[in-house]
Design a protein around this motif. Structure first.
Motif, PDB file in Angstrom:
ATOM      1  N   VAL A 197      15.884 -29.876   1.524  1.00  0.00           N
ATOM      2  CA  VAL A 197      16.046 -30.747   0.451  1.00  0.00           C
ATOM      3  C   VAL A 197      17.187 -30.434  -0.496  1.00  0.00           C
ATOM      4  O   VAL A 197      16.884 -29.315  -1.370  1.00  0.00           O
ATOM      5  N   PRO A 198      18.160 -31.124  -0.874  1.00  0.00           N
ATOM      6  CA  PRO A 198      19.208 -30.628  -1.852  1.00  0.00           C
ATOM      7  C   PRO A 198      18.534 -30.870  -3.108  1.00  0.00           C
ATOM      8  O   PRO A 198      17.485 -31.598  -3.527  1.00  0.00           O
ATOM      9  N   ALA A 199      19.198 -30.286  -3.978  1.00  0.00           N
ATOM     10  CA  ALA A 199      18.652 -30.269  -5.483  1.00  0.00           C
ATOM     11  C   ALA A 199      20.109 -29.944  -6.513  1.00  0.00           C
ATOM     12  O   ALA A 199      20.715 -29.660  -6.061  1.00  0.00           O
ATOM     13  N   VAL A 200      19.858 -30.673  -7.754  1.00  0.00           N
ATOM     14  CA  VAL A 200      20.945 -30.530  -8.825  1.00  0.00           C
ATOM     15  C   VAL A 200      19.933 -29.795  -9.967  1.00  0.00           C
ATOM     16  O   VAL A 200      19.285 -30.322 -10.585  1.00  0.00           O
ATOM     17  N   LEU A 201      20.294 -28.576 -10.249  1.00  0.00           N
ATOM     18  CA  LEU A 201      19.777 -27.620 -11.204  1.00  0.00           C
ATOM     19  C   LEU A 201      20.967 -27.225 -12.346  1.00  0.00           C
ATOM     20  O   LEU A 201      21.982 -27.096 -11.970  1.00  0.00           O
ATOM     21  N   ALA A 202      20.310 -26.686 -13.612  1.00  0.00           N
ATOM     22  CA  ALA A 202      21.048 -26.119 -14.508  1.00  0.00           C
ATOM     23  C   ALA A 202      20.992 -24.545 -13.967  1.00  0.00           C
ATOM     24  O   ALA A 202      20.056 -23.974 -13.507  1.00  0.00           O
ATOM     25  N   ASP A 203      22.131 -23.631 -14.565  1.00  0.00           N
ATOM     26  CA  ASP A 203      22.247 -22.284 -14.206  1.00  0.00           C
ATOM     27  C   ASP A 203      21.173 -21.462 -15.097  1.00  0.00           C
ATOM     28  O   ASP A 203      21.770 -20.921 -16.277  1.00  0.00           O
ATOM     29  N   ASP A 204      19.915 -21.734 -15.099  1.00  0.00           N
ATOM     30  CA  ASP A 204      18.906 -21.210 -15.832  1.00  0.00           C
ATOM     31  C   ASP A 204      19.032 -19.659 -16.165  1.00  0.00           C
ATOM     32  O   ASP A 204      18.913 -19.052 -17.276  1.00  0.00           O
ATOM     33  N   ARG A 205      19.395 -18.818 -15.049  1.00  0.00           N
ATOM     34  CA  ARG A 205      19.448 -17.415 -15.039  1.00  0.00           C
ATOM     35  C   ARG A 205      20.734 -17.177 -16.197  1.00  0.00           C
ATOM     36  O   ARG A 205      20.302 -16.285 -16.877  1.00  0.00           O
ATOM     37  N   ALA A 206      21.824 -17.672 -15.997  1.00  0.00           N
ATOM     38  CA  ALA A 206      22.723 -17.518 -17.074  1.00  0.00           C
ATOM     39  C   ALA A 206      22.519 -17.598 -18.274  1.00  0.00           C
ATOM     40  O   ALA A 206      22.660 -16.731 -19.217  1.00  0.00           O
ATOM     41  N   GLY A 207      21.663 -18.837 -18.519  1.00  0.00           N
ATOM     42  CA  GLY A 207      21.502 -19.247 -19.739  1.00  0.00           C
ATOM     43  C   GLY A 207      20.657 -18.425 -20.473  1.00  0.00           C
ATOM     44  O   GLY A 207      20.649 -17.870 -21.752  1.00  0.00           O
ATOM     45  N   ILE A 208      19.394 -17.916 -19.684  1.00  0.00           N
ATOM     46  CA  ILE A 208      18.282 -17.127 -20.291  1.00  0.00           C
ATOM     47  C   ILE A 208      19.019 -15.663 -20.639  1.00  0.00           C
ATOM     48  O   ILE A 208      18.714 -15.103 -21.722  1.00  0.00           O
ATOM     49  N   ARG A 209      19.572 -15.151 -19.699  1.00  0.00           N
ATOM     50  CA  ARG A 209      19.910 -13.976 -19.808  1.00  0.00           C
ATOM     51  C   ARG A 209      21.046 -13.584 -21.038  1.00  0.00           C
ATOM     52  O   ARG A 209      21.284 -12.740 -21.798  1.00  0.00           O
ATOM     53  N   THR A 210      22.069 -14.735 -21.086  1.00  0.00           N
ATOM     54  CA  THR A 210      22.952 -14.642 -22.358  1.00  0.00           C
ATOM     55  C   THR A 210      22.206 -14.893 -23.660  1.00  0.00           C
ATOM     56  O   THR A 210      22.359 -13.967 -24.544  1.00  0.00           O
ATOM     57  N   ALA A 211      21.149 -15.728 -23.517  1.00  0.00           N
ATOM     58  CA  ALA A 211      20.293 -15.617 -25.047  1.00  0.00           C
ATOM     59  C   ALA A 211      19.723 -14.424 -25.297  1.00  0.00           C
ATOM     60  O   ALA A 211      19.601 -13.966 -26.462  1.00  0.00           O
ATOM     61  N   THR A 323      19.654 -22.491 -32.799  1.00  0.00           N
ATOM     62  CA  THR A 323      20.400 -21.902 -31.655  1.00  0.00           C
ATOM     63  C   THR A 323      19.936 -22.293 -30.193  1.00  0.00           C
ATOM     64  O   THR A 323      18.711 -22.047 -30.098  1.00  0.00           O
ATOM     65  N   VAL A 324      20.528 -23.004 -29.410  1.00  0.00           N
ATOM     66  CA  VAL A 324      20.350 -23.521 -28.143  1.00  0.00           C
ATOM     67  C   VAL A 324      21.049 -23.033 -26.992  1.00  0.00           C
ATOM     68  O   VAL A 324      22.000 -22.698 -26.812  1.00  0.00           O
ATOM     69  N   ILE A 325      20.260 -23.085 -25.864  1.00  0.00           N
ATOM     70  CA  ILE A 325      20.774 -22.895 -24.449  1.00  0.00           C
ATOM     71  C   ILE A 325      21.079 -24.675 -23.993  1.00  0.00           C
ATOM     72  O   ILE A 325      20.030 -25.227 -23.673  1.00  0.00           O
ATOM     73  N   ALA A 326      22.304 -25.087 -23.977  1.00  0.00           N
ATOM     74  CA  ALA A 326      22.430 -26.470 -23.592  1.00  0.00           C
ATOM     75  C   ALA A 326      22.718 -26.637 -22.102  1.00  0.00           C
ATOM     76  O   ALA A 326      23.322 -25.529 -21.511  1.00  0.00           O
TER      77      ALA A 326
END
Length: 367
Positions: A197-211, A323-326
């Motif tokens: 099943v396809p999905a549309v996701l945010a790049d959680d890994r990059a966001g969390i690691r950058t934070a 400060t947020v991860i948008a």
């Protein structure tokens, strides 16, 4: 006068089970032998034809898209719904909206109702797992997941590889960060569900690691994570970013309610006065962290720094601004709607959209 046709609700009531159970049995999903026998017997007695769930969906399309989200009051899910509605409006398709409350059983009942109404295209922020979505797909539904993958409960292992970029591999900046931290980047393969099943996701890994890297650059080492339903990819990214020395007492989960989020945040601050920074996994948890810090007379960022996943309007209005991860909530909804409208005859694919760290005033150097 023609007799009223039996519905899936009639079968559920007569069999003494939920609509979700009837849906699973009639779609070939999991159920105990006794339950399966009882449901099939009642369906036969009431002359309820399973074709209403299966063959009719494959033979005709009534139009419309089902949209299932955990909480209609959550700002992010509102943004996601706006994206779905905008895309559906341009295609002339109505949208049937349902709120699951992050309850797998309630979600399964809503899926059964959509099947009953011959709504054969569904966008879902899933709460349930294979026992809900496997039968739905076998019954002829076109399903696209948004924001998260199915059966992602707090503390569980991720159900698939974590996203790294638009193509599924780690983006250049993310890969560089991981190499600097001594962590090998993920293999260049997109996150794929076992069901396809396809999905549309945010790049959680990059966001969390950058934070996390940003907080570490400010000198913080005792960084806590506040998580909730569907945040297993985010907490996995947090653990990976912190490394083997992660303090599991600083990884705290709440249920989907605001009361639970506040209790988790307050309990974390009181049990670990030595922590210096908190990463909240969603806007409800971020709101709870702000309120709990205020109640406990903790000054942000002097006493504790705070980063929140999700950029919502009130984040800039806080004192200090958060400060947020948008993540692109509206775009996630729009792209999910595009996928569900174009899925027929095409190979399913997963889309990963970028996140962005927006630095404001809620983080400061360790004192």
């Amino acid at each position: 006068m023609e007799a009223k046709r039996a519905t899936i609700k009639d079968v559920a009531e007569a069999a003494g089970v939920g609509v979700a159970t009837v849906s699973r049995v009639l779609s070939g999903g999991s159920a105990s032998p006794a339950t399966r026998e009882r449901v099939l017997a009642v369906a036969a007695q009431l002359d309820y034809r399973p074709s209403a769930l299966g063959r009719n969906l494959r033979q005709r399309r009534t139009g419309g898209i089902g949209l299932l989200v955990p909480d209609l009051t959550d700002t992010f899910f509102g943004q996601l719904a706006e994206g779905v509605l905008a895309c559906a409006r341009s295609a002339g398709e109505p949208v049937v909206l349902g709120s699951t409350g992050d309850d797998p059983e309630q979600e399964a009942e809503l899926v059964g109702m959509l099947l009953e109404q011959s709504v054969d295209r569904v966008i879902a922020v899933p709460s349930g797992g294979a026992d809900t979505w496997g039968p739905a797909a076998r019954a002829g539904m076109t399903v696209v997941f948004a924001d998260r993958l199915p059966a992602e409960r707090p503390g569980d292992a991720p159900s698939g590889p974590m996203p790294g970029s638009m193509s599924g591999s780690a983006s250049g900046s993310t890969a560089d960060l991981m190499l600097l931290d001594g962590v090998p980047p993920p293999p260049p393969s997109p996150p794929v569900l076992p069901t396809g099943v396809p999905a549309v996701l945010a790049d959680d890994r990059a966001g969390i690691r950058t934070a996390v890297r940003y907080l570490r650059g400010l000198g913080h080492r005792r960084i806590a994570f506040l998580g909730g339903p569907g945040h297993d990819r985010r907490v996995a990214a947090f653990r990976e970013a912190i490394g083997p020395a992660v303090d599991e007492d600083l990884v705290v989960f709440a249920t989907g309610s605001r009361d639970s989020a506040y209790a988790a945040a307050s309990g974390l601050f009181q049990s670990r006065p030595d922590l210096t920074a908190v990463l909240a996994g969603g806007n409800v948890l971020g709101e709870a962290a702000v309120l709990a810090a205020r109640e406990l007379d903790l000054r942000v960022p002097r006493d504790v720094s705070l980063v929140m996943y999700d950029d919502v309007p009130w984040a800039e209005l806080c004192s200090p601004p958060l400060t947020v991860i948008a993540q692109p909530g509206r775009d996630i909804g729009y792209r999910a709607c595009e996928l569900v409208l174009r899925a027929s005859g095409r190979r399913p694919r997963t889309v990963v959209l970028p996140t962005e760290l927006i630095v404001r005033g809620s983080c400061g150097p360790l004192r």
